[in-house]
Design a protein around this motif. Structure first.
Motif: not given
Length: 110
Positions: A27-28, A31, A35, A103-106
């Motif tokens: 996941e890194k 990015s 955020n 998936s990433k949340t922002f």
């Protein structure tokens, strides 16, 4: 309204079933910044995925697809995504690379 949400989530689940979610994608390697977002753009850093095709989707916290954009053969390590139409709230950015998903949340705060 509930029926629409069920249809949306069913569609998302069916799409995800045809893809592979794998921990092999660190996941890194993707990015998003800044955020929280206070401006009109969010930067998505692809780092190790140059020359790959990347599909970016942004979903609201309620599960509605807000944006769908494809980047063929990513040339830049960082791509700017226009989010000027998004209201203050929490969003999920989903990146599909080689049939794998990150998936990433922002947060958007105008």
């Amino acid at each position: 309204i509930i029926s629409n949400r069920v249809d949306i989530w069913t569609d998302v689940v069916l799409k995800l079933q045809s893809l592979t979610y794998s921990n092999s994608l660190d996941e890194k390697t993707i990015s998003i910044f800044p955020n929280p977002v206070t401006g009109n753009f969010i930067n998505v850093e692809f780092d190790q995925f140059q020359n790959e095709t990347v599909i970016i989707e942004i979903y609201s916290a309620a599960g509605s697809l807000i944006l769908n954009k494809s980047y063929s053969e990513v040339k830049n390590a960082v791509e700017q995504v226009n989010i000027s139409e998004l209201k203050t709230g929490v969003y999920i950015l989903k990146a599909e690379i080689n049939n794998e998903i990150i998936s990433k949340t922002f947060i958007v705060h105008h």
